[in-house]
Design a protein around this motif. Structure first.
Motif, PDB file in Angstrom:
ATOM      1  N   PRO A 172       0.804  -1.222   0.000  1.00  0.00           N
ATOM      2  CA  PRO A 172       0.000   0.000   0.000  1.00  0.00           C
ATOM      3  C   PRO A 172       0.835   1.268   0.000  1.00  0.00           C
ATOM      4  O   PRO A 172       1.956   1.290   0.508  1.00  0.00           O
TER       5      PRO A 172
ATOM      6  N   LEU B 209      -3.556   5.389   2.966  1.00  0.00           N
ATOM      7  CA  LEU B 209      -4.180   4.516   3.958  1.00  0.00           C
ATOM      8  C   LEU B 209      -5.275   5.253   4.736  1.00  0.00           C
ATOM      9  O   LEU B 209      -5.130   6.429   5.085  1.00  0.00           O
TER      10      LEU B 209
ATOM     11  N   ARG C 151      -1.073  -6.165   1.610  1.00  0.00           N
ATOM     12  CA  ARG C 151      -1.704  -4.851   1.729  1.00  0.00           C
ATOM     13  C   ARG C 151      -2.366  -4.642   3.094  1.00  0.00           C
ATOM     14  O   ARG C 151      -3.073  -3.655   3.290  1.00  0.00           O
TER      15      ARG C 151
ATOM     16  N   LYS D 246      -5.336   0.301   9.954  1.00  0.00           N
ATOM     17  CA  LYS D 246      -5.585   1.033   8.719  1.00  0.00           C
ATOM     18  C   LYS D 246      -6.192   0.089   7.688  1.00  0.00           C
ATOM     19  O   LYS D 246      -6.218  -1.119   7.868  1.00  0.00           O
TER      20      LYS D 246
ATOM     21  N   ASP E 218      -6.091  -0.278   3.298  1.00  0.00           N
ATOM     22  CA  ASP E 218      -5.674   0.178   1.979  1.00  0.00           C
ATOM     23  C   ASP E 218      -6.934   0.401   1.137  1.00  0.00           C
ATOM     24  O   ASP E 218      -7.800  -0.475   1.077  1.00  0.00           O
TER      25      ASP E 218
END
Length: 271
Positions: free
Chosen positions: A209, A214, A249, A254, A256
């Motif tokens: 990512p 993000l 990813r 968070k 992506d």
């Protein structure tokens, strides 16, 4: 029967090749991070691949590697080879008995060559595409060069296969190898187009990512993600990501945007 580019960008080295030949990726390319990259074609001499890399590994410049390979080859008049090293210009060689049109061009960090082409415009278009895209990542840049050659006429016998091979230190899956990309289209009516599609899939599944994009996995977004994951039959985002092969990813706390879009588009059964 083939057109290819062997090139370097930073520490990355790679080859892109297309041909009216079955599984060209199993024959033409070889590369080693820190050493160089080699393409053997026309009446391909597969010994050029390990021998060329061995010489490059010891610091022999590409032009001298080419000279050494062809000097020891009784069939050199039928051979074509392109080589780049970790620095300096690339080198290309076309034997005088390669089938028309045959030839190549080389410069700082690249070598382009082809045989049984529609004409010199193929390698000219490839060189122009290479020189016009210095900021692109190597895999995308190589594919653009290959597509330019294909659009300019390519192999005059037609299309069948294509391949993309890129190495860079620690760039392999999970950092466990140097092979950043090894994609092959063995038999297809539009091999270059299919190779570009596979490269996009590769980027989706094995890319990492962009930290700047993000999204915080909190509030309403967290609730939406939890709901979507549950609808697809999984207990956690981590489990769904693993099944979808998107684990590269995954970032704690968070999400992506690429993963989020995939999750939103996924069918409830995860297929």
């Amino acid at each position: 029967m083939t057109f290819s580019i062997v090139a370097r960008s930073g520490q990355a080295l790679g080859i892109a090749v297309a041909s009216k030949f079955l599984a060209v990726g199993a024959v033409v390319p070889a590369a080693e991070a820190g050493a160089g990259a080699v393409a053997t074609q026309a009446a391909a001499n597969l010994r050029y691949l390990p021998q060329g890399l061995a010489l490059l590994r010891t610091g022999v410049p590409p032009a001298d590697v080419v000279a050494g390979l062809v000097a020891a080859d009784r069939e050199r008049a039928h051979r074509q080879v392109g080589i780049v090293g970790p620095e300096g210009p690339g080198a290309t060689y076309t034997g005088e008995e390669c089938l028309d049109w045959a030839g190549g061009r080389a410069g700082d960090g690249y070598a382009i060559q082809g045989n049984i082409l529609t004409g010199p415009e193929v390698v000219e278009a490839m060189e122009s595409a290479w020189l016009s895209s210095p900021q692109e990542e190597l895999d995308r840049r190589l594919l653009a060069v290959l597509a330019a050659g294909d659009a300019a006429g390519g192999d005059r016998r037609g299309r069948q296969s294509a391949a993309l091979y890129v190495v860079s230190p620690g760039a392999g899956y999970g950092g466990g190898s140097d092979v950043a990309c090894d994609l092959r289209v063995d038999d297809h009516p539009d091999p270059v187009g299919e190779l570009r599609r596979l490269r996009d899939v590769h980027e989706l599944l094995f890319g990492t990512p962009d930290p700047g994009t993000l999204l915080d996995l909190s509030g309403e977004l967290k609730e939406e993600v939890q709901s979507l994951v549950a609808e697809r039959g999984y207990a956690s985002l981590d489990m769904w990501v693993g099944v979808e092969n998107l684990e590269n990813r995954l970032v704690s706390g968070k999400i992506d945007p690429v993963v989020l879009a995939r999750l939103r588009d996924a069918a409830p059964d995860g297929k």
